[in-house]
Design a protein around this motif. Structure first.
Motif, PDB file in Angstrom:
ATOM      1  N   ARG A 108       0.800  -1.224   0.000  1.00 52.60           N
ATOM      2  CA  ARG A 108       0.000   0.000   0.000  1.00 52.60           C
ATOM      3  C   ARG A 108       0.835   1.278   0.000  1.00 52.60           C
ATOM      4  NH1 ARG A 108      -4.954   0.105   4.003  1.00 52.60           N
ATOM      5  NH2 ARG A 108      -5.347   1.969   2.729  1.00 52.60           N
ATOM      6  N   PRO A 109       1.929   1.371   0.786  1.00 52.30           N
ATOM      7  CA  PRO A 109       2.732   2.605   0.695  1.00 52.30           C
ATOM      8  C   PRO A 109       3.321   2.843  -0.683  1.00 52.30           C
ATOM      9  CG  PRO A 109       3.275   1.376   2.697  1.00 52.30           C
ATOM     10  CD  PRO A 109       2.408   0.485   1.860  1.00 52.30           C
ATOM     11  N   LEU A 110       3.548   1.780  -1.445  1.00 52.00           N
ATOM     12  CA  LEU A 110       4.118   1.933  -2.787  1.00 52.00           C
ATOM     13  C   LEU A 110       3.130   2.590  -3.746  1.00 52.00           C
ATOM     14  CD1 LEU A 110       5.824  -1.582  -3.146  1.00 52.00           C
ATOM     15  CD2 LEU A 110       6.894   0.572  -2.456  1.00 52.00           C
ATOM     16  N   TYR A 111       1.834   2.487  -3.429  1.00 46.03           N
ATOM     17  CA  TYR A 111       0.795   3.012  -4.325  1.00 46.03           C
ATOM     18  C   TYR A 111       0.121   4.256  -3.764  1.00 46.03           C
ATOM     19  CZ  TYR A 111       1.121  -1.076  -7.341  1.00 46.03           C
ATOM     20  OH  TYR A 111       1.569  -2.028  -8.232  1.00 46.03           O
ATOM     21  N   GLN A 112       0.727   4.882  -2.760  1.00 45.33           N
ATOM     22  CA  GLN A 112       0.123   6.085  -2.196  1.00 45.33           C
ATOM     23  C   GLN A 112       0.043   7.220  -3.213  1.00 45.33           C
ATOM     24  OE1 GLN A 112       2.306   7.104   1.344  1.00 45.33           O
ATOM     25  NE2 GLN A 112       1.017   5.843   2.659  1.00 45.33           N
ATOM     26  N   ASP A 113       1.032   7.297  -4.091  1.00 44.88           N
ATOM     27  CA  ASP A 113       1.056   8.375  -5.083  1.00 44.88           C
ATOM     28  C   ASP A 113       0.523   7.916  -6.436  1.00 44.88           C
ATOM     29  OD1 ASP A 113       2.242  10.018  -3.179  1.00 44.88           O
ATOM     30  OD2 ASP A 113       4.260   9.342  -3.714  1.00 44.88           O
ATOM     31  N   HIS A 114      -0.193   6.789  -6.450  1.00 48.34           N
ATOM     32  CA  HIS A 114      -0.742   6.276  -7.702  1.00 48.34           C
ATOM     33  C   HIS A 114      -1.773   7.258  -8.254  1.00 48.34           C
ATOM     34  CE1 HIS A 114      -1.307   3.012 -10.560  1.00 48.34           C
ATOM     35  NE2 HIS A 114      -2.608   3.201 -10.480  1.00 48.34           N
ATOM     36  N   GLU A 115      -1.834   7.347  -9.561  1.00 42.61           N
ATOM     37  CA  GLU A 115      -2.736   8.302 -10.213  1.00 42.61           C
ATOM     38  C   GLU A 115      -4.183   8.033  -9.819  1.00 42.61           C
ATOM     39  OE1 GLU A 115      -4.027   9.728 -14.723  1.00 42.61           O
ATOM     40  OE2 GLU A 115      -2.425   8.251 -14.430  1.00 42.61           O
ATOM     41  N   PHE A 116      -4.864   9.111  -9.430  1.00 42.83           N
ATOM     42  CA  PHE A 116      -6.262   9.013  -9.013  1.00 42.83           C
ATOM     43  C   PHE A 116      -7.016  10.154  -9.681  1.00 42.83           C
ATOM     44  CE2 PHE A 116      -9.570   9.303  -5.505  1.00 42.83           C
ATOM     45  CZ  PHE A 116     -10.215   8.162  -5.896  1.00 42.83           C
ATOM     46  N   HIS A 117      -8.220   9.866 -10.153  1.00 47.90           N
ATOM     47  CA  HIS A 117      -8.948  10.830 -10.974  1.00 47.90           C
ATOM     48  C   HIS A 117      -9.565  11.963 -10.148  1.00 47.90           C
ATOM     49  CE1 HIS A 117      -8.424   8.246 -14.429  1.00 47.90           C
ATOM     50  NE2 HIS A 117      -8.906   7.230 -13.741  1.00 47.90           N
ATOM     51  N   ILE A 118      -9.659  11.774  -8.844  1.00 52.05           N
ATOM     52  CA  ILE A 118     -10.256  12.797  -7.982  1.00 52.05           C
ATOM     53  C   ILE A 118      -9.192  13.260  -6.997  1.00 52.05           C
ATOM     54  CG2 ILE A 118     -12.139  13.331  -6.390  1.00 52.05           C
ATOM     55  CD1 ILE A 118     -13.655  10.971  -7.536  1.00 52.05           C
ATOM     56  N   HIS A 119      -9.047  14.554  -6.849  1.00 51.37           N
ATOM     57  CA  HIS A 119      -8.035  15.100  -5.945  1.00 51.37           C
ATOM     58  C   HIS A 119      -8.603  15.137  -4.530  1.00 51.37           C
ATOM     59  CE1 HIS A 119      -5.418  16.129  -9.284  1.00 51.37           C
ATOM     60  NE2 HIS A 119      -6.448  16.713  -9.895  1.00 51.37           N
ATOM     61  N   LEU A 120      -8.280  14.123  -3.760  1.00 52.05           N
ATOM     62  CA  LEU A 120      -8.739  14.010  -2.382  1.00 52.05           C
ATOM     63  C   LEU A 120      -7.586  13.570  -1.494  1.00 52.05           C
ATOM     64  CD1 LEU A 120     -12.166  12.143  -2.800  1.00 52.05           C
ATOM     65  CD2 LEU A 120     -11.843  14.534  -2.154  1.00 52.05           C
ATOM     66  N   ASP A 121      -7.596  14.065  -0.261  1.00 51.04           N
ATOM     67  CA  ASP A 121      -6.603  13.615   0.715  1.00 51.04           C
ATOM     68  C   ASP A 121      -7.047  12.332   1.413  1.00 51.04           C
ATOM     69  OD1 ASP A 121      -4.989  15.802   0.167  1.00 51.04           O
ATOM     70  OD2 ASP A 121      -6.007  17.063   1.652  1.00 51.04           O
ATOM     71  N   GLN A 122      -8.350  12.091   1.446  1.00 49.41           N
ATOM     72  CA  GLN A 122      -8.868  10.913   2.134  1.00 49.41           C
ATOM     73  C   GLN A 122      -8.627   9.636   1.330  1.00 49.41           C
ATOM     74  OE1 GLN A 122     -10.584  13.718   1.405  1.00 49.41           O
ATOM     75  NE2 GLN A 122     -12.233  14.096   2.875  1.00 49.41           N
ATOM     76  N   ILE A 123      -8.571   8.512   2.046  1.00 52.20           N
ATOM     77  CA  ILE A 123      -8.492   7.208   1.402  1.00 52.20           C
ATOM     78  C   ILE A 123      -9.890   6.818   0.932  1.00 52.20           C
ATOM     79  CG2 ILE A 123      -7.901   4.782   1.730  1.00 52.20           C
ATOM     80  CD1 ILE A 123      -5.967   5.629   3.902  1.00 52.20           C
ATOM     81  N   VAL A 124      -9.989   6.343  -0.294  1.00 51.72           N
ATOM     82  CA  VAL A 124     -11.281   5.948  -0.864  1.00 51.72           C
ATOM     83  C   VAL A 124     -11.298   4.425  -1.018  1.00 51.72           C
ATOM     84  CG1 VAL A 124     -12.884   6.195  -2.789  1.00 51.72           C
ATOM     85  CG2 VAL A 124     -11.452   8.139  -2.087  1.00 51.72           C
ATOM     86  N   TYR A 125     -12.320   3.792  -0.425  1.00 52.43           N
ATOM     87  CA  TYR A 125     -12.490   2.351  -0.514  1.00 52.43           C
ATOM     88  C   TYR A 125     -13.772   2.041  -1.291  1.00 52.43           C
ATOM     89  CZ  TYR A 125      -9.057   1.963   3.288  1.00 52.43           C
ATOM     90  OH  TYR A 125      -7.915   2.042   4.050  1.00 52.43           O
ATOM     91  N   ALA A 126     -13.719   0.984  -2.081  1.00 52.53           N
ATOM     92  CA  ALA A 126     -14.917   0.464  -2.748  1.00 52.53           C
ATOM     93  C   ALA A 126     -15.233  -0.890  -2.137  1.00 52.53           C
ATOM     94  CB  ALA A 126     -14.689   0.334  -4.244  1.00 52.53           C
ATOM     95  N   LEU A 127     -16.483  -1.097  -1.791  1.00 51.53           N
ATOM     96  CA  LEU A 127     -16.911  -2.333  -1.136  1.00 51.53           C
ATOM     97  C   LEU A 127     -17.908  -3.057  -2.027  1.00 51.53           C
ATOM     98  CD1 LEU A 127     -17.009  -4.167   1.406  1.00 51.53           C
ATOM     99  CD2 LEU A 127     -18.853  -2.707   2.263  1.00 51.53           C
ATOM    100  N   ASP A 128     -17.658  -4.353  -2.261  1.00 50.16           N
ATOM    101  CA  ASP A 128     -18.584  -5.155  -3.060  1.00 50.16           C
ATOM    102  C   ASP A 128     -18.218  -6.625  -2.886  1.00 50.16           C
ATOM    103  OD1 ASP A 128     -20.673  -5.772  -4.698  1.00 50.16           O
ATOM    104  OD2 ASP A 128     -20.021  -4.531  -6.386  1.00 50.16           O
ATOM    105  N   SER A 129     -18.979  -7.492  -3.534  1.00 52.83           N
ATOM    106  CA  SER A 129     -18.700  -8.926  -3.483  1.00 52.83           C
ATOM    107  C   SER A 129     -18.900  -9.516  -4.868  1.00 52.83           C
ATOM    108  CB  SER A 129     -19.624  -9.626  -2.479  1.00 52.83           C
ATOM    109  OG  SER A 129     -20.953  -9.655  -2.956  1.00 52.83           O
ATOM    110  N   THR A 130     -18.287 -10.662  -5.101  1.00 52.55           N
ATOM    111  CA  THR A 130     -18.483 -11.403  -6.339  1.00 52.55           C
ATOM    112  C   THR A 130     -18.760 -12.851  -5.990  1.00 52.55           C
ATOM    113  OG1 THR A 130     -17.537 -11.903  -8.515  1.00 52.55           O
ATOM    114  CG2 THR A 130     -16.035 -11.957  -6.655  1.00 52.55           C
ATOM    115  N   THR A 131     -19.578 -13.491  -6.804  1.00 54.77           N
ATOM    116  CA  THR A 131     -19.960 -14.881  -6.562  1.00 54.77           C
ATOM    117  C   THR A 131     -19.156 -15.798  -7.482  1.00 54.77           C
ATOM    118  OG1 THR A 131     -22.208 -14.206  -5.957  1.00 54.77           O
ATOM    119  CG2 THR A 131     -21.885 -16.513  -6.540  1.00 54.77           C
ATOM    120  N   ILE A 132     -18.621 -16.870  -6.909  1.00 57.08           N
ATOM    121  CA  ILE A 132     -17.884 -17.881  -7.668  1.00 57.08           C
ATOM    122  C   ILE A 132     -18.697 -19.162  -7.636  1.00 57.08           C
ATOM    123  CG2 ILE A 132     -15.748 -19.217  -7.839  1.00 57.08           C
ATOM    124  CD1 ILE A 132     -14.326 -16.920  -6.410  1.00 57.08           C
TER     125      ILE A 132
END
Length: 389
Positions: A108-132
């Motif tokens: 995770r620290p390696l991707y802290q400066d990864h390109e993000f389309h929205i300029h925010l200081d907060q961490i953004v998480y997406a939550l979902d599930s997939t069925t196998i």
């Protein structure tokens, strides 16, 4: 002749072995094991993931064909199908889950400066599930429907870098919203969810932890508007309101005001209504945050296509969990190597190159250089052509 390390050995050098050894001791993974340790099991399973092997038999045949190289690859014990299968069936999968989380913490620290389309200081998480989907006759423990078995992979994804930070594997009948009960919450973080996670009592728990949620509202939402805020309709916004829930039970579950944002997506010709407890961000950012939820859909599609998590090497619940967690280890390991070596190629290309070079003795930086995987041979004028066009 190159006397260096094999590509597989070089990959394993990026693994932090101390957390893995701690997990093995905690769950007594090597208790009364004379050969084929948990270390060997992990390496063999990672080899299966990186080389796209379809079964344990495939893994064993490939490794036995390279027997002189196994010791130098780190595999000390003899690799046999029966021993391998027993290890997957009986050794606690939580060892590999803890190790995967340790890898994620390193990535995770390696991707802290990864390109993000929205300029925010907060961490953004997406939550979902997939069925196998699984075969009911082979996986009777994975209850889903009367004629079909399945498991669900509940995932919390760090959108910046597409790294899974929380994973829970359940039977297919478990509802998505129950994951909110065990979800680790970070103050200040933003959690983006689809409307399947609407439960105002659980959403109020997120609010109580000083975190933000952005969730798509259901069409039967009962509310009372308190304020309407100015918007720019040319951006697709239709309203930005402060509301209170009016349903008898939901008003008790969530007694605080909510923000309601209505948005029209011109590209898909669809209307969206979002609820959030964040009143500081502008309304357009709220809508754009929900668009970032698509990252987790792409993540599910990617791992199903390029990792072995749909065809399993064993049929027990322990074997399935072990394989999925080690698949996550392989995914995060490749992501770490991509950043450590500052490679400008996709994870897909990396996996394809690795899959056919694991036994080769080529330095990684050379393997992934353009000259390492592109054919730079010049024209051979003396060579006859099969087809002259």
């Amino acid at each position: 002749m190159n006397q260096g390390k094999t590509v597989f050995s070089q990959l394993m050098d990026f693994l932090p072995w101390y957390p893995f050894d701690c997990a093995v001791r905690r769950y007594r993974g090597d208790y009364r094991i004379k050969s084929f340790s948990c270390h060997d099991q992990l390496l063999c399973m990672l080899f299966g993931q990186l080389s796209f092997r379809d079964s344990l038999r495939d893994i064993v045949i490939c490794l036995q064909a390279q027997q002189p190289k196994l010791y130098h690859m780190g595999i000390r014990g003899p690799v046999t199908r029966s021993t391998f299968a027993d290890a997957n069936e009986t050794r606690d999968w939580r060892m590999y889950a803890e190790f995967a989380m340790a890898l994620i913490a390193e990535a995770r620290p390696l991707y802290q400066d990864h390109e993000f389309h929205i300029h925010l200081d907060q961490i953004v998480y997406a939550l979902d599930s997939t069925t196998i989907d699984l075969a009911l006759s082979l996986f009777p423990w994975a209850t889903f429907r009367t004629t079909k078995a399945a498991i669900k992979l509940h995932t919390l994804l760090d959108v910046r870098g597409s790294l899974p930070v929380f994973l829970n594997i359940t039977e297919g009948t478990v509802h998505d919203v129950t994951l909110l009960d065990t979800l680790p919450l970070e103050p200040g973080a933003i959690y983006v969810m689809d409307r399947g996670y609407i439960d105002f009592d659980r959403l109020y728990r997120i609010h109580g932890h000083k975190a933000t949620f952005v969730i798509r509202a259901k069409s039967n939402l009962q509310f009372r508007r308190q304020y309407s805020h100015a918007i720019d309709k040319t951006t697709g916004l239709r309203c930005d309101q402060t509301v209170r829930l009016t349903g008898f039970y939901v008003a008790k579950d969530y007694p605080e005001p909510l923000r309601r944002v209505k948005y029209y997506d011109q590209a898909t010709k669809r209307w969206f209504v979002f609820l959030s407890n964040n009143f500081d961000l502008d309304a357009l950012t709220i809508a754009q945050l929900y668009k970032q939820r698509w990252q987790i859909e792409l993540f599910f599609k990617w791992i199903k296509q390029h990792l072995k998590i749909k065809g399993f090497y064993g049929t027990s619940q322990n074997a399935v969990n072990t394989q999925i967690w080690i698949a996550m280890c392989a995914y995060v390991l490749v992501a770490i190597i991509k950043k450590r070596l500052q490679l400008d190629i996709s994870l897909y290309n990396m996996l394809q190159i690795l899959s056919v070079n694991l036994f080769e003795k080529i330095p990684l930086y050379q393997l992934f250089s353009p000259s390492g995987y592109e054919n730079n041979e010049g024209d051979t004028h003396n060579q006859l052509f099969l087809f002259n066009l």
